[in-house]
Design an enzyme around this catalytic site. Structure first.
Site, mmCIF file in Angstrom:
data_model
loop_
_atom_site.group_PDB
_atom_site.id
_atom_site.type_symbol
_atom_site.label_atom_id
_atom_site.label_comp_id
_atom_site.label_asym_id
_atom_site.label_seq_id
_atom_site.Cartn_x
_atom_site.Cartn_y
_atom_site.Cartn_z
ATOM 1 N N HIS A 87 0.771 -1.193 0.180
ATOM 2 C CA HIS A 87 -0.027 0.105 0.023
ATOM 3 C C HIS A 87 0.754 1.238 0.080
ATOM 4 O O HIS A 87 2.045 1.136 0.030
ATOM 5 C CB HIS A 87 -0.938 -0.054 1.094
ATOM 6 C CG HIS A 87 -0.059 0.036 2.618
ATOM 7 N ND1 HIS A 87 0.266 1.084 2.983
ATOM 8 C CD2 HIS A 87 0.118 -1.172 3.353
ATOM 9 C CE1 HIS A 87 0.941 0.751 4.372
ATOM 10 N NE2 HIS A 87 0.573 -0.697 4.454
ATOM 11 N N CYS A 126 3.038 -4.997 6.939
ATOM 12 C CA CYS A 126 2.812 -4.773 5.557
ATOM 13 C C CYS A 126 3.877 -4.149 4.705
ATOM 14 O O CYS A 126 4.798 -3.480 5.429
ATOM 15 C CB CYS A 126 1.600 -3.847 5.477
ATOM 16 S SG CYS A 126 -0.151 -4.704 5.951
#
Length: 315
Positions: A183, A199
């Site tokens: 992301h 992440c």
């Protein structure tokens, strides 16, 4: 290990350097992409600003320039920009993320490759080494804090919608493994560092470009290769990166302590077809492993005066 360049040469290099890396298409038998660059600092420069300008991560730019103050590098200082790199030694298809390198590679179907720095999981929240695929793409995503993060920050709202407070940024691509996501970010200083809960975060401009061309179903392969070997022009190159502890030391402003595993490297070299026929500069190899500046160093066909010896034969 790195040659000096003249002021005129530096000016020419700077004029040729684009602000961000473009896609490269390595030729058959070539494992290296990009070109090493240099930059002469201005008084107002900082390492985080320059890292983003040249699509580099904080740790990789600091590792390439040991001893530089990240916030006050000073005017007139020559920095090495590690824009040349050995491609990971794994199937070159889809997205490959090398944790040790803090870098993502996207291998397009036309044979070209783009690469961007990433932020990954910190200690105790390490990003896992996996093989998976992109399962979902979301523009302007809503972030639902998982239980693990809520345990650390119980005052978080149940959800955070699109906007400047969203840690996912404007684009998110879910990996078909747990709750891991590739992301954007609302904290660009975390790119090129080990700061997340697992992440993978990119600069906003990088995730926007990647999101536009990566389809769902794209393979994702996450590896952790501190040492890379590759060919270019018939010569063998070595590239060494800091590991987790060394990257933590760099971020803390400390001098990393690197373990030099010559026997382990020799075993790897013996597995490379053609490497046993080369003359290798072992002094340069040891220095490269000790310094770990994250740039490809030619270790075959050593210059006169180097500690040159062939690899030992297989038993």
């Amino acid at each position: 290990m790195f040659s000096k360049v003249t002021t005129a040469g530096l000016a020419l290099l700077l004029a040729m350097l684009a602000p961000r890396e473009a896609a490269s298409a390595p030729q058959e038998g070539e494992d290296i992409i990009g070109e090493t660059g240099y930059y002469v600092t201005r008084y107002e420069d900082t390492i985080p600003q320059l890292a983003r300008r040249f699509d580099l991560g904080f740790v990789e730019l600091m590792a390439a320039n040991p001893g530089v103050d990240p916030w006050l590098p000073g005017a007139g200082r020559q920095l090495l920009l590690p824009l040349r790199r050995i491609l990971p030694d794994v199937p070159r298809k889809g997205i490959v993320i090398n944790l040790a390198e803090l870098r993502l590679y996207y291998f397009r179907r036309d044979g070209s490759v783009v690469t961007h720095p990433v932020g990954i999981g910190r200690d105790y929240w390490q990003t896992p080494e996996i093989r998976s695929t992109i399962s979902l793409k979301r523009k302007d995503p809503t972030w639902t804090p998982p239980a693990s993060i809520r345990a650390e920050r119980p005052n978080l709202p149940a959800q955070i919608g699109p906007g400047p407070d969203n840690p996912l940024g404007d684009y998110a691509m879910n990996i078909n493994y747990g709750a891991y996501v590739i992301h954007g970010t609302n904290k660009p200083l975390g790119v090129g560092r080990r700061v997340s809960h697992g992440c993978i975060r990119l600069y906003p401009e990088d995730i926007e470009a990647l999101f536009a061309e990566v389809p769902t179903g794209t393979p994702v392969h996450i590896i952790d290769h501190e040492i890379k070997l590759g060919w270019s022009g018939g010569a063998l190159y070595l590239e060494a990166h800091p590991g987790q502890k060394q990257a933590d030391a760099i971020e803390a402003g400390e001098t990393p302590d690197y373990h030099v595993d010559i026997p382990g490297l020799m075993i790897r070299l013996l597995e490379i077809p053609g490497a046993s026929d080369l003359q290798l500069d072992w002094t340069l190899i040891e220095a490269t492993l000790q310094e770990r500046r994250g740039v490809p160093v030619r270790i075959s066909l050593a210059p006169v005066g180097g500690d040159v010896m062939p690899l030992p034969p297989l038993d």
